[in-house]
Scaffold this motif. Structure first.
Motif, PDB file in Angstrom:
ATOM      1  N   SER A  57      -3.344  -8.145 -15.069  1.00 17.02           N
ATOM      2  CA  SER A  57      -2.150  -8.448 -14.283  1.00 17.02           C
ATOM      3  C   SER A  57      -1.480  -7.142 -13.901  1.00 17.02           C
ATOM      4  N   VAL A  58      -1.305  -6.939 -12.602  1.00 19.12           N
ATOM      5  CA  VAL A  58      -0.697  -5.710 -12.091  1.00 19.12           C
ATOM      6  C   VAL A  58       0.705  -6.027 -11.598  1.00 19.12           C
ATOM      7  N   PRO A  59       1.755  -5.521 -12.258  1.00 23.14           N
ATOM      8  CA  PRO A  59       3.125  -5.760 -11.777  1.00 23.14           C
ATOM      9  C   PRO A  59       3.343  -5.077 -10.439  1.00 23.14           C
ATOM     10  N   LEU A  60       4.026  -5.758  -9.529  1.00 21.62           N
ATOM     11  CA  LEU A  60       4.197  -5.257  -8.172  1.00 21.62           C
ATOM     12  C   LEU A  60       5.454  -4.425  -7.983  1.00 21.62           C
ATOM     13  N   SER A  61       6.349  -4.439  -8.959  1.00 24.37           N
ATOM     14  CA  SER A  61       7.560  -3.634  -8.822  1.00 24.37           C
ATOM     15  C   SER A  61       7.201  -2.153  -8.748  1.00 24.37           C
ATOM     16  N   TYR A  71      -7.483   3.517   1.574  1.00 25.32           N
ATOM     17  CA  TYR A  71      -8.269   4.736   1.722  1.00 25.32           C
ATOM     18  C   TYR A  71      -8.784   5.220   0.373  1.00 25.32           C
ATOM     19  N   LYS A  72      -9.921   5.893   0.399  1.00 23.49           N
ATOM     20  CA  LYS A  72     -10.412   6.547  -0.803  1.00 23.49           C
ATOM     21  C   LYS A  72      -9.443   7.650  -1.180  1.00 23.49           C
ATOM     22  N   ALA A  73      -9.211   7.795  -2.468  1.00 22.69           N
ATOM     23  CA  ALA A  73      -8.164   8.682  -2.961  1.00 22.69           C
ATOM     24  C   ALA A  73      -8.283  10.079  -2.367  1.00 22.69           C
ATOM     25  N   GLY A  74      -7.178  10.543  -1.762  1.00 17.85           N
ATOM     26  CA  GLY A  74      -7.081  11.901  -1.260  1.00 17.85           C
ATOM     27  C   GLY A  74      -7.814  12.178   0.029  1.00 17.85           C
ATOM     28  N   THR A  75      -8.385  11.154   0.674  1.00 19.98           N
ATOM     29  CA  THR A  75      -9.200  11.380   1.874  1.00 19.98           C
ATOM     30  C   THR A  75      -8.671  10.553   3.039  1.00 19.98           C
ATOM     31  N   GLU A  76      -9.305  10.751   4.197  1.00 19.60           N
ATOM     32  CA  GLU A  76      -9.018   9.939   5.370  1.00 19.60           C
ATOM     33  C   GLU A  76     -10.042   8.816   5.534  1.00 19.60           C
ATOM     34  N   LYS A  77     -10.913   8.641   4.559  1.00 20.46           N
ATOM     35  CA  LYS A  77     -11.980   7.647   4.677  1.00 20.46           C
ATOM     36  C   LYS A  77     -11.436   6.259   4.386  1.00 20.46           C
ATOM     37  N   LEU A  78     -11.449   5.423   5.413  1.00 22.75           N
ATOM     38  CA  LEU A  78     -10.926   4.074   5.302  1.00 22.75           C
ATOM     39  C   LEU A  78     -11.981   3.146   4.723  1.00 22.75           C
ATOM     40  N   ARG A  79     -11.621   2.424   3.678  1.00 28.28           N
ATOM     41  CA  ARG A  79     -12.541   1.442   3.115  1.00 28.28           C
ATOM     42  C   ARG A  79     -12.624   0.242   4.050  1.00 28.28           C
ATOM     43  N   SER A  80     -13.803  -0.272   4.232  1.00 24.79           N
ATOM     44  CA  SER A  80     -13.994  -1.409   5.122  1.00 24.79           C
ATOM     45  C   SER A  80     -13.575  -2.700   4.427  1.00 24.79           C
ATOM     46  N   SER A  81     -12.576  -3.364   4.968  1.00 25.23           N
ATOM     47  CA  SER A  81     -12.123  -4.678   4.474  1.00 25.23           C
ATOM     48  C   SER A  81     -11.809  -4.645   2.991  1.00 25.23           C
ATOM     49  N   ALA A  82     -11.219  -3.560   2.517  1.00 26.12           N
ATOM     50  CA  ALA A  82     -10.943  -3.420   1.091  1.00 26.12           C
ATOM     51  C   ALA A  82      -9.603  -2.727   0.877  1.00 26.12           C
ATOM     52  N   LEU A  83      -9.017  -2.966  -0.284  1.00 21.37           N
ATOM     53  CA  LEU A  83      -7.772  -2.319  -0.652  1.00 21.37           C
ATOM     54  C   LEU A  83      -7.701  -2.193  -2.167  1.00 21.37           C
ATOM     55  N   GLU A  84      -6.745  -1.377  -2.622  1.00 24.74           N
ATOM     56  CA  GLU A  84      -6.520  -1.170  -4.050  1.00 24.74           C
ATOM     57  C   GLU A  84      -5.028  -1.194  -4.298  1.00 24.74           C
ATOM     58  N   VAL A  85      -4.607  -1.850  -5.362  1.00 29.42           N
ATOM     59  CA  VAL A  85      -3.197  -1.909  -5.744  1.00 29.42           C
ATOM     60  C   VAL A  85      -3.021  -1.146  -7.040  1.00 29.42           C
ATOM     61  N   LEU A  86      -2.078  -0.199  -7.038  1.00 33.01           N
ATOM     62  CA  LEU A  86      -1.825   0.637  -8.214  1.00 33.01           C
ATOM     63  C   LEU A  86      -0.403   0.413  -8.691  1.00 33.01           C
ATOM     64  N   ALA A  87      -0.266   0.089  -9.976  1.00 31.96           N
ATOM     65  CA  ALA A  87       1.043  -0.193 -10.557  1.00 31.96           C
ATOM     66  C   ALA A  87       1.775   1.097 -10.895  1.00 31.96           C
ATOM     67  N   LEU A  88       3.063   0.970 -11.182  1.00 36.07           N
ATOM     68  CA  LEU A  88       3.890   2.115 -11.527  1.00 36.07           C
ATOM     69  C   LEU A  88       3.373   2.828 -12.768  1.00 36.07           C
ATOM     70  N   ASP A  89       2.804   2.067 -13.726  1.00 37.73           N
ATOM     71  CA  ASP A  89       2.301   2.664 -14.964  1.00 37.73           C
ATOM     72  C   ASP A  89       0.878   3.208 -14.827  1.00 37.73           C
ATOM     73  N   GLY A  90       0.316   3.169 -13.618  1.00 36.93           N
ATOM     74  CA  GLY A  90      -1.019   3.708 -13.398  1.00 36.93           C
ATOM     75  C   GLY A  90      -2.121   2.678 -13.420  1.00 36.93           C
ATOM     76  N   ALA A  91      -1.830   1.457 -13.850  1.00 32.29           N
ATOM     77  CA  ALA A  91      -2.850   0.407 -13.869  1.00 32.29           C
ATOM     78  C   ALA A  91      -3.297   0.101 -12.445  1.00 32.29           C
ATOM     79  N   SER A  92      -4.588  -0.155 -12.283  1.00 31.49           N
ATOM     80  CA  SER A  92      -5.143  -0.387 -10.954  1.00 31.49           C
ATOM     81  C   SER A  92      -5.983  -1.651 -10.937  1.00 31.49           C
ATOM     82  N   THR A  93      -5.948  -2.339  -9.798  1.00 32.43           N
ATOM     83  CA  THR A  93      -6.793  -3.515  -9.638  1.00 32.43           C
ATOM     84  C   THR A  93      -8.248  -3.114  -9.449  1.00 32.43           C
TER      85      THR A  93
END
Length: 508
Positions: free
Chosen positions: A221-225, A232-254
């Motif tokens: 469970s990733v809190p949205l607050s 995008y792939k971390a630190g780059t301009e490369k766009l992921r195709s039909s994909a995304l990542e959600v990162l919580a305030l505490d660093g937890a990632s989906t």
């Protein structure tokens, strides 16, 4: 995809239905992609107003005495018609376990009620097959006699190509339903090699044996607050195709969530962003209760800052921006306490910075202009990091930021305008003020000077105001934003003069 908790709303008169706010609670099936292992497996997403939950399927014991381990040992009675009633896929030669990929309804495997798609075959009649090839397991199963005892374990994170698509009612062929799967799907539902020709009774569960069921279980469970989203792939301009990542305030990632279509990905991006924005607004309201009227938070949120490398490569780093009182703040992490506001990486006076949107569109379609300004529609652009804005400080320091959605870009633009206007009002340094309906003409020298012609409401005389700017393009953009706002409000006074304003912008 299914939605939960969404309401059917009628579109306001004159407003297209696609401009409605996306549902704030919903569920859907997706793939969780491991970029390191290049493996994807099925998950279910559950979005609420405060949390995004990832669920994985698992086999749970719902009755009887469960065994001590997660292994299940099941005896199948081979049927003259239908064989074992299952198909398998995988093998050691592919670097994956042998997994049950299909179970045929009302046949031997289905009747046991103890086997499931996604079960890894560990043993066949006591023979360990964890490191066996596909053909070796097929040979064992087809020549094991009438009664075949197999030991299995459900793999929650089995590669998606080892299974049928989730929700599939049944087999469509003897090959994988997922495209690009190189693994052969061996069916064991045909007549097997039996030593007896007499019909045998079908397999059935024994009363005192444990009963199993496949269920979706919460695994993360990733809190949205104060969370952030990235396509995008971390630190780059490369766009992921039909994909995304959600990162919580505490660093937890989906992790990387892959959707079946770009439209599904865009819908989820907007829905998650809406919930994050709502929570951020609640946080701002609570913080403002403890602040003086001149120190209110106008807007804040995550962006990505573009950094220029020594080799002219462009890298992006997440930053948290805030407009509060008379200042514009840049943070490495959101300020969650009063002390955090003094730990900003940068802080600028609002009256000493210039906000500029890098791209904007001008169209004969009034709805298009209003949509862009209000953030009600996102535009597909071929360029990476399409939604960008910059902030230029008075001493020449420039920051370039990008956001994921056109709606976010519009919100930042309006927030800067509002915060700057409030700061000017607080300082009391207003030199002159006119209504837009009083603007009767304008001209510029193509460089830095702009003349605005206003009609005095009392004397009906034309007054000329001349301004000089460092960046004429930014000024024109500000005027365009104001025009879009007036179009959105459908101001009848503005509509009489909008042709002049649009001609002015186009000629400039």
């Amino acid at each position: 995809m299914s939605a939960e908790g969404s309401q059917s709303l009628a579109a306001p008169r004159g407003r297209p239905s696609h401009l409605l706010v996306p549902a704030r609670t919903k569920t859907a099936l997706a793939l969780l992609y491991d970029e390191g292992l290049e493996n994807a497996y099925d998950v279910r997403l559950k979005l609420t107003k405060e949390v995004l939950t990832i669920q994985k399927q698992d086999v749970v014991c719902i009755g009887g005495a469960p065994p001590g381990a997660n292994h299940r040992t099941v005896t199948l009675r081979r049927q003259p018609v239908g064989g074992l009633g299952l198909s398998i896929k995988g093998g050691a030669e592919h670097g994956v376990p042998v997994v049950i990929s299909k179970i045929f309804k009302d046949q031997a495997a289905d009747q046991t009620e103890m086997l499931f798609i996604g079960d890894a075959v560990l043993q066949v009649n006591g023979i360990n097959v964890e490191n066996a090839t596909h053909e070796e397991v097929v040979h064992l199963l087809r020549n094991a006699g009438d009664d075949v005892t197999i030991t299995v374990e459900y793999l929650r994170e089995a590669p998606s190509f080892l299974k049928l698509p989730l929700g599939s009612p049944g087999p469509s062929s003897d090959h994988s339903s997922r495209a690009s799967s190189p693994l052969f799907d061996s069916g064991l539902h045909l007549n097997g090699h039996c030593s007896h020709t007499a019909p045998s009774s079908p397999s059935s569960p024994i009363a005192n044996e444990p009963k199993y069921e496949k269920r979706w279980l919460d695994t993360l469970s990733v809190p949205l607050s104060m969370a952030r989203i990235s396509r995008y792939k971390a630190g780059t301009e490369k766009l992921r195709s039909s994909a995304l990542e959600v990162l919580a305030l505490d660093g937890a990632s989906t992790g990387v969530l892959q959707f079946s279509t770009a439209q599904d990905c865009a819908d989820w991006l907007r829905s998650i962003s809406t919930n994050i924005s709502d929570l951020t607004l609640q946080h701002m309201k609570m913080a403002n209760k403890c602040c003086s009227p001149c120190d209110q938070v106008v807007h804040m949120g995550w962006v990505n800052e573009r950094l220029q490398g020594a080799d002219n490569s462009q890298n992006f780093r997440p930053k948290f921006l805030a407009l509060r009182g008379s200042s514009f703040y840049i943070f490495g992490a959101p300020p969650v306490s009063t002390l955090d506001w003094g730990r900003a990486e940068r802080a600028y006076n609002l009256c000493e910075v210039l906000f500029k949107v890098h791209k904007f569109w001008l169209s004969d379609n009034y709805w298009l202009q209003a949509n862009l300004y209000l953030g009600l529609q996102d535009f597909d652009c071929e360029d990476p990091r399409s939604y960008c804005f910059s902030v230029l400080a008075n001493h020449g320091k420039s920051h370039i930021f990008s956001v994921e959605l056109g709606s976010e870009l519009a919100v930042w633009e309006k927030a800067f305008q509002r915060a700057t206007f409030m700061e000017v009002q607080r300082t009391g340094n207003v030199l002159w003020r006119f209504k837009f309906s009083q603007l009767k003409g304008s001209s510029d020298d193509g460089k830095t000077r702009v003349k605005l012609l206003f009609q005095n409401l009392d004397t009906k005389q034309i007054e000329t105001k001349e301004l000089e700017f460092q960046d004429l393009t930014a000024v024109l953009h500000c005027i365009h934003s104001f025009i879009a706002a007036k179009v959105a409000s459908l101001d009848p006074v503005f509509m009489d003069s909008q042709s002049m304003a649009r001609r002015y912008l186009c000629s400039s």
